[in-house]
Write a protein that holds these residues in place. Sequence first.
Motif, PDB file in Angstrom:
ATOM      1  N   ALA A  44       0.838  -1.220   0.000  1.00 26.05           N
ATOM      2  CA  ALA A  44       0.000   0.000   0.000  1.00 26.05           C
ATOM      3  C   ALA A  44       0.856   1.247   0.000  1.00 26.05           C
ATOM      4  CB  ALA A  44      -0.904  -0.002   1.224  1.00 26.05           C
ATOM      5  N   LYS A  45       0.373   2.250  -0.718  1.00 25.12           N
ATOM      6  CA  LYS A  45       1.087   3.522  -0.792  1.00 25.12           C
ATOM      7  C   LYS A  45       0.870   4.308   0.506  1.00 25.12           C
ATOM      8  CE  LYS A  45       1.913   7.237  -4.014  1.00 25.12           C
ATOM      9  NZ  LYS A  45       1.336   8.514  -3.691  1.00 25.12           N
ATOM     10  N   ILE A  46       1.917   5.008   0.935  1.00 24.39           N
ATOM     11  CA  ILE A  46       1.786   5.931   2.068  1.00 24.39           C
ATOM     12  C   ILE A  46       1.787   7.345   1.480  1.00 24.39           C
ATOM     13  CG2 ILE A  46       2.837   6.803   4.184  1.00 24.39           C
ATOM     14  CD1 ILE A  46       4.224   4.065   4.504  1.00 24.39           C
ATOM     15  N   SER A  95      11.218   6.619   4.125  1.00 21.63           N
ATOM     16  CA  SER A  95      12.398   5.947   3.572  1.00 21.63           C
ATOM     17  C   SER A  95      12.387   6.095   2.046  1.00 21.63           C
ATOM     18  CB  SER A  95      12.400   4.474   3.969  1.00 21.63           C
ATOM     19  OG  SER A  95      11.216   3.854   3.528  1.00 21.63           O
ATOM     20  N   GLU A  96      13.555   5.899   1.457  1.00 18.93           N
ATOM     21  CA  GLU A  96      13.719   6.130   0.024  1.00 18.93           C
ATOM     22  C   GLU A  96      12.716   5.331  -0.819  1.00 18.93           C
ATOM     23  OE1 GLU A  96      17.749   5.361  -1.197  1.00 18.93           O
ATOM     24  OE2 GLU A  96      17.693   7.033  -2.601  1.00 18.93           O
ATOM     25  N   ASP A  97      12.401   4.126  -0.368  1.00 18.50           N
ATOM     26  CA  ASP A  97      11.475   3.286  -1.145  1.00 18.50           C
ATOM     27  C   ASP A  97      10.007   3.544  -0.794  1.00 18.50           C
ATOM     28  OD1 ASP A  97      11.174   2.139   1.323  1.00 18.50           O
ATOM     29  OD2 ASP A  97      11.779   0.128   0.716  1.00 18.50           O
ATOM     30  N   GLY A  98       9.749   4.508   0.070  1.00 20.71           N
ATOM     31  CA  GLY A  98       8.380   4.893   0.379  1.00 20.71           C
ATOM     32  C   GLY A  98       7.647   3.937   1.306  1.00 20.71           C
ATOM     33  N   HIS A 124      19.843   8.122  -0.605  1.00 19.21           N
ATOM     34  CA  HIS A 124      19.653   9.533  -0.958  1.00 19.21           C
ATOM     35  C   HIS A 124      18.718  10.188   0.057  1.00 19.21           C
ATOM     36  CE1 HIS A 124      17.408  12.666  -3.263  1.00 19.21           C
ATOM     37  NE2 HIS A 124      18.646  13.069  -3.421  1.00 19.21           N
ATOM     38  N   PHE A 125      19.151  11.302   0.625  1.00 18.81           N
ATOM     39  CA  PHE A 125      18.343  12.020   1.616  1.00 18.81           C
ATOM     40  C   PHE A 125      17.618  13.195   0.957  1.00 18.81           C
ATOM     41  CE2 PHE A 125      20.965   9.543   4.304  1.00 18.81           C
ATOM     42  CZ  PHE A 125      20.330   9.449   5.532  1.00 18.81           C
ATOM     43  N   THR A 126      16.426  13.477   1.431  1.00 19.05           N
ATOM     44  CA  THR A 126      15.689  14.600   0.846  1.00 19.05           C
ATOM     45  C   THR A 126      15.617  15.818   1.765  1.00 19.05           C
ATOM     46  OG1 THR A 126      13.618  13.660   1.610  1.00 19.05           O
ATOM     47  CG2 THR A 126      14.227  13.175  -0.652  1.00 19.05           C
ATOM     48  N   ALA A 135      14.337   7.029   9.631  1.00 19.66           N
ATOM     49  CA  ALA A 135      13.509   6.337   8.631  1.00 19.66           C
ATOM     50  C   ALA A 135      14.388   5.559   7.653  1.00 19.66           C
ATOM     51  CB  ALA A 135      12.640   7.356   7.888  1.00 19.66           C
ATOM     52  N   GLN A 136      15.458   6.196   7.206  1.00 14.99           N
ATOM     53  CA  GLN A 136      16.348   5.547   6.231  1.00 14.99           C
ATOM     54  C   GLN A 136      17.106   4.375   6.861  1.00 14.99           C
ATOM     55  OE1 GLN A 136      15.771   6.423   3.325  1.00 14.99           O
ATOM     56  NE2 GLN A 136      15.644   8.639   3.067  1.00 14.99           N
ATOM     57  N   LEU A 137      17.500   4.540   8.115  1.00 14.29           N
ATOM     58  CA  LEU A 137      18.253   3.484   8.801  1.00 14.29           C
ATOM     59  C   LEU A 137      17.350   2.272   9.074  1.00 14.29           C
ATOM     60  CD1 LEU A 137      21.208   3.371   9.720  1.00 14.29           C
ATOM     61  CD2 LEU A 137      20.479   4.105  11.979  1.00 14.29           C
TER      62      LEU A 137
END
Length: 158
Positions: A44-46, A95-98, A124-126, A135-137
């Motif tokens: 599911a999309k967030i 996270s990068e992959d959503g 890649h950070f935004t 979130a990325q970790l």
Amino acid sequence: MCGIVGYIGKEQAAPILLEGLSRLEYRGYDSAGIAVRENSAPDAKINIVKAKGRLKALLEKTDCGRSVPGLCGIGHTRWATHGEPNDTNSHPHISEDGKIALVHNGIIENYMELRQYLQEKGVHFTSETDSEVVAQLLDHFYKETGSILDALYMVLHR
Ligand code: GLU
């Protein structure tokens, strides 16, 4: 001090999150945002909507929550410590992959070190925040272990 709200249940999450955030306005904030999972499917999309300034701006952006459907979500009012108050630096971070969205209160003292570790691995950070690194970790360790609980322990340890 920031405000954090979460909801999962049978009602539409976004209006409840926004109502919760409005009750936390007294704590002070410079921006606000919500993340809502579209449905309960594993892929599911967030959807995330954020707005600098008063909560009113977020209410307008989301049509009082109606434009962000879903039964599970998180919300945040931010008091910036790392990175200027703007839409990008507002929480939730994803996270990068959503797949993993997160809100955070406080400061990650060693975030530069963790950010560098992930960047060297191609992440890649935004945003400019310390919070995004969590979130990325989480995503990084989740992919490594296949267990969100193990990933959480590994993140907390760092
Ligand atoms: N340090 C985080 C940031 O600047 C969280 C701030 C807060 O607690 O609202 O985004």
